[in-house]
Scaffold this active site. Structure first.
Site, short mmCIF file in Angstrom:
data_model
loop_
_atom_site.label_atom_id
_atom_site.label_comp_id
_atom_site.label_asym_id
_atom_site.label_seq_id
_atom_site.Cartn_x
_atom_site.Cartn_y
_atom_site.Cartn_z
N GLU A 14 0.85 -1.18 0.00
CA GLU A 14 0.00 0.00 0.00
C GLU A 14 0.89 1.23 0.00
O GLU A 14 1.63 1.48 0.95
CB GLU A 14 -0.91 -0.01 1.24
N CYS A 61 -4.66 6.43 5.08
CA CYS A 61 -4.44 5.16 4.40
C CYS A 61 -5.74 4.67 3.80
O CYS A 61 -6.82 4.89 4.37
CB CYS A 61 -3.89 4.13 5.39
N CYS A 64 -5.84 0.72 6.04
CA CYS A 64 -6.01 0.74 7.49
C CYS A 64 -6.86 1.93 7.91
O CYS A 64 -6.50 2.69 8.82
CB CYS A 64 -4.66 0.80 8.19
N HIS A 68 -6.61 4.24 11.88
CA HIS A 68 -6.29 5.66 11.96
C HIS A 68 -7.46 6.45 12.53
O HIS A 68 -7.27 7.39 13.32
CB HIS A 68 -5.89 6.20 10.59
N ARG A 484 -0.11 -3.68 11.27
CA ARG A 484 1.30 -3.60 10.92
C ARG A 484 2.18 -3.14 12.08
O ARG A 484 3.39 -3.04 11.94
CB ARG A 484 1.49 -2.66 9.72
N SER A 507 4.60 1.79 9.65
CA SER A 507 5.59 1.74 8.58
C SER A 507 6.59 2.89 8.65
O SER A 507 7.60 2.86 7.96
CB SER A 507 4.91 1.70 7.20
N CYS A 552 2.98 -0.55 4.44
CA CYS A 552 1.79 0.27 4.20
C CYS A 552 2.21 1.73 4.23
O CYS A 552 2.08 2.41 5.23
CB CYS A 552 0.71 -0.03 5.24
N CYS A 555 -1.10 6.40 1.33
CA CYS A 555 -1.60 6.21 -0.04
C CYS A 555 -2.45 7.39 -0.51
O CYS A 555 -2.73 8.32 0.23
CB CYS A 555 -2.41 4.92 -0.12
#
Length: 573
Positions: A14, A61, A64, A68, A484, A507, A552, A555
């Site tokens: 992602e 994202c 996810c 968030h 993650r 990430s 991730c 994005c």
């Protein structure tokens, strides 16, 4: 001979990630991880009503979204010392658990399994032998010779029609693939099954959150009332649907995902000796049995493991100065006090300053800034977060179901406990965690139903809903264990508005660049840990280790000018 391998973009993730690996012969000597997109949500949130922050933060994202949104809600509740009803915590736990299970299964089959499974090799499989293999490891009903013959026929149609589609542009035939054709056919069949499965399990978020992705949340509880006699609330029918989803999840995890992981891992035990790197692991903690903040009763308890030492768990304090800091020495950001300093997220700054290459094929300037991600550190140390960190923490803290699952896995694979600290261990830990959470979801559901039967239907606390009751200034942190890894949103509220907002995401911990002391991030350290390449032009080994983290990167980035007009459009000829 020394050369630099560039993998850009890293696919089946992602977001946008670039990996550069400095080679010494066939060995990776140094690796560099670069996030090639900027995330500006922190700037967008400033000046807004904190109660609305979650709706914007979810857009960090496209995968996810739930975590968030919930981290943002929790940051406001933490700042205002805002308790929510027990039913709301249980519903949140169920939504988080569903996110994990959906996310982990999707990652294994659709993002990571193809690093180990040779799709084209499956065309050589004997359906009868595939059936015997499948039935030897699981009671999953879709395991007949006829079923696998049909799946082989479908796959052959893709190949002969020149329409590999989702299976195109991979390194099929690479010598690092070790599965026999029958194992490949079994795994590809389950890949396709998981596509339909994930559609059904996503319904749990829609039941409690109104929709998926981007379910609805609410500061002070959850946005779904409970009324067994109402068609527009959580009623008996919807509770029954939730039970069906949980049962469906558990069955697939027990009969497909867990057996497949162990079967595939048995052919790649050499990957239990490479890909660890840091040896430092951190867990923020999550999934409260009572209320958020009562960490003694979390499913995932917080802590830090240093240097693989499972005998000592160090405490974590996300509010304390000097514990969590973000550095930008090698990032495309500036700090007012200079790039060498570290800032606690309450004092965090988001000041983009791109100084990287202007053309995509130019190498990164790794001596200076080379990533849009910052470098977070705990007491100055880089950390790995995610499923491996959580499973190790549960094991270190004496969680018996985890110890039993880990012991079973190591015995079946004939590996020592050190095998956990690796690319293979990271992938296995994600599967074991999914099994643990699928079982835990049944317990949270049973508690919720018991509360309702006892007459407790409260899902929202309105005590602090109006800003007139808030202090003039408040700050808080919303803590999550996202699929993650550790996720936290720090918020500063002044005069009822967001004054500062900083999200440190999993990430960022794992994929971040080097810090001012040249300490690598988790991705970089893992790639520098015992990686020999079969073919530098087909960097399958890099993908295996990077995908084991389930990257991730933020994005859905859009480039606009000051008038909001589109600046860039990519056209495929």
């Amino acid at each position: 001979m020394s050369e630099r391998i560039v993998v850009d973009p890293v696919t089946r993730i992602e977001g946008h990630l670039r990996i550069e690996a400095q080679m010494e012969g066939q060995r990776i000597a140094r690796a560099y991880s670069s996030g090639t997109m900027v995330r500006g949500i922190e700037l967008i949130l400033r000046g807004r009503d904190p109660r609305d922050g979650w709706a914007y933060a979810q857009r960090i994202c496209g995968v996810c979204t739930l975590v968030h949104g919930l981290a943002s809600v929790r940051s406001v509740e933490n700042a205002l010392d805002y308790r929510i009803p027990h039913n709301a915590e249980l519903i949140r736990n169920l939504m988080i658990g569903a996110q994990y299970i959906h996310d982990h299964v999707m990652h294994f089959y659709h993002l990571h399994a193809l690093d180990w499974v040779d799709v084209v090799s499956a065309l050589e499989a004997d359906p009868k032998a595939t059936s015997e293999l499948a039935q030897s490891i699981s009671a999953w009903p879709k395991s007949s010779p006829g079923y696998f013959a049909e799946m082989k026929k479908k796959l052959k149609g893709f190949v002969e029609g020149g329409q590999l589609g989702i299976f195109a542009n991979a390194y099929w035939g690479h010598p690092a693939y070790k599965l026999p054709p029958e194992a490949n056919l079994m795994a590809v069949s389950h890949y396709l099954e998981a596509l339909g499965w994930q559609r059904d399990v996503a319904k749990l978020h829609a039941i409690f959150g109104g929709k998926n992705p981007h379910p609805n949340f609410l500061v002070g509880g959850v946005a779904c009332p409970i009324d067994l006699n109402s068609d527009s609330a959580i009623n008996a029918k919807r509770l029954s649907q939730v039970q069906d989803v949980i049962s469906q999840m558990r069955t697939f995890v027990d009969q497909v995902y867990l057996p497949d992981t162990l079967a595939v891992a048995g052919f790649y035990k050499d990957w239990a000796t490479r890909g660890e790197g840091l040896g430092n692991f951190m867990v923020y903690g999550d999934l409260p049995a009572t209320h958020i903040g009562d960490t003694d009763h979390y499913f995932f308890k917080p802590g830090v493991i240093l240097g693989r030492d499972l005998s000592t768990v160090h405490p974590v304090d996300l509010d304390a100065e000097g514990e969590i800091e973000e550095f930008v020495a090698h990032s495309w950001y500036d700090y007012a006090g200079g790039k060498a300093q570290g800032l606690h997220p309450y004092d965090g700054e988001t000041k983009p300053n791109y100084t990287g290459p202007t053309l995509p094929f130019r190498q990164l300037d790794v001596e200076n800034a080379y990533s849009w991600m910052k470098a977070p550190r705990w007491k100055g140390k880089p950390m790995e977060v995610g499923p491996l960190a959580r499973v190790l923490m549960l094991h270190a803290q004496g969680h018996e179901p985890t110890r039993e699952l880990v012991g079973m896995t190591l015995r079946q694979l004939d590996l020592p406990v050190e095998g956990l600290f690796s690319t293979l261990g990271r992938t296995a830990a994600r599967t074991l965690e999914t099994k643990l959470l699928a079982d835990a979801m049944q317990g949270w559901y049973d508690q919720l139903v018991a509360n309702i039967r006892a007459g407790d239907t409260k899902t929202f606390n309105d005590a602090l809903w109006e800003p007139s009751s808030w202090p003039r200034e408040a700050r808080g942190v919303g803590v999550m264990e996202a699929p993650r890894g550790g996720l936290a949103h720090w918020i500063v509220i002044k005069e009822g508005r967001i004054d500062n907002y900083q999200a440190v995401v999993p990430s960022t911990w794992n994929a971040g660049p080097r810090d001012p002391h040249n300490q690598p991030g988790a991705y970089e350290a893992a790639l520098q840990d015992n990686h020999e390449m079969h073919d530098v032009h087909q960097p399958l080994e890099i993908l295996r280790t990077i995908h084991s983290f389930d990257p991730c990167i933020a994005c859905a980035v859009h480039l606009t000018d000051e008038n909001g007009e589109e600046m860039l459009r990519v056209k495929v000829a």
